[in-house]
Scaffold this motif. Structure first.
Motif, PDB file in Angstrom:
ATOM      1  N   ARG A 244       0.831  -1.208   0.000  1.00  0.00           N
ATOM      2  CA  ARG A 244       0.000   0.000   0.000  1.00  0.00           C
ATOM      3  C   ARG A 244       0.864   1.256   0.000  1.00  0.00           C
ATOM      4  NH1 ARG A 244      -4.405  -0.248   4.359  1.00  0.00           N
ATOM      5  NH2 ARG A 244      -2.566  -0.463   5.682  1.00  0.00           N
ATOM      6  N   LEU A 247       2.432   1.922  -3.394  1.00  0.00           N
ATOM      7  CA  LEU A 247       1.432   2.484  -4.304  1.00  0.00           C
ATOM      8  C   LEU A 247       1.178   3.950  -4.003  1.00  0.00           C
ATOM      9  CD1 LEU A 247      -1.103  -0.481  -4.324  1.00  0.00           C
ATOM     10  CD2 LEU A 247       0.338   0.247  -6.229  1.00  0.00           C
ATOM     11  N   SER A 251       1.953   7.109  -6.531  1.00  0.00           N
ATOM     12  CA  SER A 251       0.896   8.075  -6.890  1.00  0.00           C
ATOM     13  C   SER A 251       1.318   9.505  -6.580  1.00  0.00           C
ATOM     14  CB  SER A 251      -0.411   7.733  -6.170  1.00  0.00           C
ATOM     15  OG  SER A 251      -0.293   7.909  -4.775  1.00  0.00           O
ATOM     16  N   CYS A 297      -4.985  -7.472  -2.546  1.00  0.00           N
ATOM     17  CA  CYS A 297      -4.041  -6.554  -3.198  1.00  0.00           C
ATOM     18  C   CYS A 297      -4.779  -5.501  -4.017  1.00  0.00           C
ATOM     19  CB  CYS A 297      -3.074  -7.335  -4.089  1.00  0.00           C
ATOM     20  SG  CYS A 297      -1.839  -8.276  -3.175  1.00  0.00           S
ATOM     21  N   ILE A 301      -4.649  -1.402  -3.648  1.00  0.00           N
ATOM     22  CA  ILE A 301      -4.343  -0.462  -4.729  1.00  0.00           C
ATOM     23  C   ILE A 301      -5.203   0.797  -4.568  1.00  0.00           C
ATOM     24  CG2 ILE A 301      -4.566  -0.055  -7.215  1.00  0.00           C
ATOM     25  CD1 ILE A 301      -3.786  -3.008  -7.627  1.00  0.00           C
ATOM     26  N   GLY A 304      -4.231   2.534  -1.139  1.00  0.00           N
ATOM     27  CA  GLY A 304      -2.942   3.203  -1.185  1.00  0.00           C
ATOM     28  C   GLY A 304      -3.032   4.574  -1.822  1.00  0.00           C
ATOM     29  N   PHE A 305      -3.739   4.649  -2.949  1.00  0.00           N
ATOM     30  CA  PHE A 305      -3.908   5.944  -3.610  1.00  0.00           C
ATOM     31  C   PHE A 305      -4.709   6.889  -2.740  1.00  0.00           C
ATOM     32  CE2 PHE A 305      -6.665   8.704  -6.145  1.00  0.00           C
ATOM     33  CZ  PHE A 305      -5.703   9.488  -6.761  1.00  0.00           C
TER      34      PHE A 305
END
Length: 387
Positions: A244, A247, A251, A297, A301, A304-305
């Motif tokens: 995380r 990612l 970003s 996962c 994604i 994380g963003f």
């Protein structure tokens, strides 16, 4: 600290704590933050940004690490939470130290850089996994808390040695010399008027509170749902936060700079929306089969963003709308208000988790929807005012 965090809640469970006790510790931690957020402004003004950060970082991080290291039951974690809650003093002093001498146009980029560096620490997560696999959970986490004590204490010394007091900080130290804490606290009445007169400040409080509550619930109960419901082995837990964080870091240097070139409405709406998707996927992750790893996962994604952009935007909104001359006391009241609103949600989420591991994240989705509604209404009102 990120070596310990992926295991914090399951460490509590391994030592015999129940879900509601974990939630109660989180609530006490938040209430302690309320008190010290209130005191943080006058303390920061009287001691200076640099000295305050050094002193209260030791109280808020080094001491709790030693308590967590020796923890045996609920009461150890409760006492550690009381010490750890004083970190709201350094939230105030650190923010002042970080941005008071900066140009306003640079503030968002400064926070992006600092948060990016924080995410880099997650790359060390495999160390936790190796220790847990070889020593089992509790002995491994105790070693990690020894490491946390040493590293955090070194961090405190280095920051104090290589930083300098801000211009505003030096002025406030001179102005408050000889004044009592009581007189400084009495001056909060005028600060409240400054805050209430600013729609931007009130909006920043709401967004920061929502992001803080969702983040607290996620940090506290993500490990619980993944370990106890979905059935991910303890040894693998650190790799998911690492994924995380990577990612979020990517970003920061790709998507987020493009989104934040315009006003902050679009990135806020995108952040809340993406977070809802991530939380929804987590809830519906199957508990059987290898497919659960892939779906988890995918959830991360989106998470994380969302975590990356909303953390940066919440900090930036507060910094942009704070009155510069009274930054320490305004930030103190802001943090106190945010923590006061957030505090009950640890206990609420703990109770919900005791009923179903999914329910804390259903609560998160509801809070994120409130964030979307608040953002739309705020920027619509701004357009009406401009017209």
């Amino acid at each position: 600290m990120n070596l310990c965090l992926p295991y914090a809640s399951v460490y509590m469970i391994a030592l015999g704590l129940k879900d509601w006790e974990i939630g109660f510790v989180a609530t006490i931690y938040m209430f302690t933050q309320v008190i010290f957020a209130f005191l943080g402004g006058p303390i920061t003004d009287k001691l200076g940004r640099r000295k305050t950060t050094a002193l209260f970082d030791f109280i808020a991080w080094s001491i709790p690490c030693l308590i967590w290291l020796r923890a045996e039951n609920f009461w150890f974690f409760l006492v550690a939470a009381l010490f750890n809650g004083t970190m709201k003093v350094t939230t105030n002093s650190w923010d002042c130290l970080l941005v008071e001498d900066a140009e306003k146009s640079q503030i968002t980029r400064i926070y992006s850089l600092v948060i990016s560096c924080g995410h880099l620490s997650a790359l060390f997560a495999p160390i936790s996994s190796i220790l847990v696999s070889r020593l089992t959970l509790v002995p491994a986490i105790r070693i990690l808390y020894i490491n946390a004590f040493i590293v955090m204490t070194i961090k405190i010394i280095l920051l104090y040695a290589f930083s300098r007091e801000t211009q505003t900080g030096m002025i406030r130290v001179r102005e408050t010399r000889g004044k009592s804490m009581a007189s400084e606290l009495y001056g909060y009445g005028g600060i409240v008027k400054i805050m209430l007169a600013s729609r931007g400040t009130l909006f920043a409080i709401l967004i920061s509170a929502l992001v803080g509550i969702v983040g607290m619930i996620n940090i506290t109960f993500w490990q619980v749902i993944v370990s106890k419901k979905i059935g991910i082995p303890d040894v693998l837990l650190p790799f998911f936060p690492m994924f995380r964080s990577i990612l979020a870091l990517v970003s920061f240097f790709t998507i987020i700079p493009r989104l934040t070139k315009a006003d902050l409405r679009i990135p806020l709406l995108v952040g809340f929306g993406v977070y809802i998707i991530g939380q929804s996927i987590l809830i519906f992750t199957p508990v059987n089969g290898g497919i659960k790893y892939l779906i988890l996962c995918i959830s991360l994604i989106f998470d994380g963003f969302a975590v990356g952009i909303l953390a940066m935007l919440a900090e930036s909104l507060v910094a942009l709308h704070v009155d510069a001359a009274e930054r320490a006391r305004v930030l103190a009241l802001l943090q106190m208000t945010i923590m006061f609103v957030s505090a009950p949600f640890g206990w609420i989420a703990g109770g919900l988790s005791g009923i179903s591991r999914n329910l804390p994240f259903v609560l998160n989705i509801g809070l994120l929807i409130i964030g979307i509604i608040a953002t739309v209404l705020h920027y619509r009102k701004n357009k009406e005012v401009e017209a």
